[in-house]
Design an enzyme around this catalytic site. Structure first.
Site, PDB file in Angstrom:
ATOM      1  N   LYS A 110      37.032 -12.185 -15.887  1.00 34.81           N
ATOM      2  CA  LYS A 110      36.075 -11.143 -16.268  1.00 34.81           C
ATOM      3  C   LYS A 110      36.693 -10.331 -17.373  1.00 34.81           C
ATOM      4  O   LYS A 110      37.928 -10.279 -17.501  1.00 34.81           O
ATOM      5  CB  LYS A 110      35.792 -10.236 -15.068  1.00 34.81           C
ATOM      6  CG  LYS A 110      34.530  -9.450 -15.177  1.00 34.81           C
ATOM      7  CD  LYS A 110      33.346 -10.363 -14.932  1.00 34.81           C
ATOM      8  CE  LYS A 110      32.106  -9.664 -14.497  1.00 34.81           C
ATOM      9  NZ  LYS A 110      31.321 -10.501 -13.596  1.00 34.81           N
TER      10      LYS A 110
HETATM   11  N1  GLU Z   1      28.362 -11.819 -15.109  1.00 36.43           N
HETATM   12  C1  GLU Z   1      27.760 -12.754 -14.197  1.00 36.43           C
HETATM   13  C2  GLU Z   1      28.429 -12.656 -12.845  1.00 36.43           C
HETATM   14  O1  GLU Z   1      29.008 -11.657 -12.503  1.00 36.43           O
HETATM   15  C3  GLU Z   1      27.698 -14.166 -14.763  1.00 36.43           C
HETATM   16  C4  GLU Z   1      28.986 -14.796 -15.109  1.00 36.43           C
HETATM   17  C5  GLU Z   1      28.846 -16.131 -15.841  1.00 36.43           C
HETATM   18  O2  GLU Z   1      27.749 -16.615 -16.025  1.00 36.43           O
HETATM   19  O3  GLU Z   1      29.887 -16.656 -16.210  1.00 36.43           O
HETATM   20  O4  GLU Z   1      28.344 -13.551 -12.043  1.00 36.43           O
END
Ligand code: GLU
Length: 424
Positions: A110
């Protein structure tokens, strides 16, 4: 400000508490436990950006890569003033569990930038995004670490990341790198159904919960916290089941109408005004009243640590479908459990986003373009399979669903570590 400080204190410790509870119950191998309790890499970049008025501002960006034993690092980028290292660590770790539960070949990561994007112009946002991508350099890559949208980031931002990344690669490499980022606009290599995917996953899992409990969604009532991508899509899709939205909160305030709020009208209103506040026909309520509103379903789709010792006792709902990451803290969880409120945990409930990101990544790698019904069918299959694994594990270990979801993920990771061993 108070809320932000509180989140800073405990969001990563929430993950560790959840992790320890599951690891104890399943008796996770003690060596593997040491590995998974830490993040692999933590990248912090400080970079300058020229603002519209000619001034230079310094920004701090993060990318935390928790684990890649099951595949390339994967996870969104968040633009928010409260982004800080412990939050990104927590969010990266949750991504590892999410992909492991869903059996998709990704690890967890992240990232984000600590700033308020609502205070920036379109062009400033573009320069901040491009400069951040440049600063990350080869810490991201189509087979290494693949960003995606998260809070306050969208397809446009992904397109800028794609363009910046490709521009820094040798010309003959560029065409095969479009899967460096997912959640792109369709014309730039995005997938149909990615936009609604997280909300769609929330609704698929809620539907399954209703089916298992013999509960009729037609005529059911629901409340939503957060009316961005996840909250608005979930509300729009639940309407199609005949369920009725009765209260919503976003950054501008909270509104209620016990006779029903039309999510589609609200979406149009929010596009025009920037928030739910003042929606015609609704009355303004406060934050605590939103939590006290009696409904069948509550969908937290905003930020972490919303359901706590203070708010969990107020909730008067049958089920909580966690569209957000980490909306419930461990103390809040215990209260919900004692009160008999079901929780479809975040790492199961909101996995639709990363699942369709995986489909986008596959389509890019294969130069394919899938129909929407194909994407939806595949998403349904994967997320419901994950749901059933969690359900079965909860029965087997006689535990809550969050702990069961962790056990599903940890078992998969434990297997892969045992098979591969540790280098050297
Ligand atoms: N931000 C989204 C999550 O927390 C999607 C992450 C992604 O598609 O890689 O799952």
């Amino acid at each position: 400000m108070k809320k932000i400080e509180k989140r800073e204190l405990n969001v990563y410790s929430n993950v560790i508490r959840q992790f320890n509870k599951a690891a104890d119950l399943m008796k996770l191998d003690s060596d593997i436990r040491k590995i998974l309790a830490k993040t692999n890499n933590e990248i912090v970049v400080n970079f300058p950006v020229k603002m519209d008025d000619g001034r230079i501002e310094m920004f701090t960006g993060y990318r935390v890569q928790h684990n890649n034993a099951l595949g390339p690092y994967k996870g969104g980028l968040r633009y928010h003033p409260a982004v800080y290292i412990d939050e990104v660590r927590a969010l990266a770790t949750w991504m590892t569990w999410k992909s492991a539960i869903m059996n998709i070949p990704f690890g967890g990561a992240k990232g984000g930038i600590q700033f308020d994007p609502t205070k920036c112009s379109f062009n400033e946002l573009q320069r901040i995004t491009r400069r951040f991508t440049f600063a990350l350099g080869n810490n991201i890559g189509p087979e290494y670490d693949i960003p995606a949208p998260d809070v306050n980031t969208n397809a446009q931002i992904m397109a800028w990341i794609l363009d910046t990344y490709l521009s820094t690669q040798p010309p003959h490499e560029r065409q095969r790198c479009s899967h460096v980022v997912t959640g792109k606009p369709i014309e730039a290599g995005g997938s149909l159904g990615r936009d609604k995917a997280t909300g769609q996953g929330v609704v698929f899992t809620t539907e399954q919960w209703a089916k298992d409990k013999g509960f009729d969604l037609n005529g059911a009532t629901y409340t939503v916290q957060g009316f961005g991508n996840v909250g608005s899509w979930a509300a729009h899709l639940l309407k199609q089941h005949g369920a009725q939205l009765i209260a919503v909160e976003d950054v501008t305030g909270a509104i209620a109408n016990l006779k029903g709020i039309d999510p589609d009208e609200l979406i149009k209103y929010v596009e025009k005004t920037g928030g739910v506040k003042g929606f015609p026909g609704s009355k303004q309520i406060d934050h605590m009243t939103l939590f006290k509103t009696k409904a069948d379903i509550f969908i937290p789709a905003a930020l972490e640590n919303q359901i706590t010792v203070e708010t969990a006792p107020l909730l008067d709902v049958k089920v909580i479908a966690e569209g957000a990451n980490g909306p419930t803290d461990p103390d809040g969880d215990e209260i919900l459990q004692k009160r008999g409120i079901d929780v479809i945990p975040d790492i199961l409930c909101n996995a639709g986003g990363v699942i369709v990101s995986y489909f986008e990544w596959l389509q890019n790698k294969r130069s394919e373009f899938w129909e929407l019904n194909e994407v939806d069918k595949k998403l349904y299959r994967l997320i419901i399979n994950g749901y059933e694994r969690v359900c079965d594990t909860a029965k087997k270990f006689k535990c809550d669903w969050r702990t069961a979801a962790y056990i599903v993920a940890l078992k998969r990771l434990e297997h892969v570590y045992k098979e591969r061993g540790i280098f050297p």
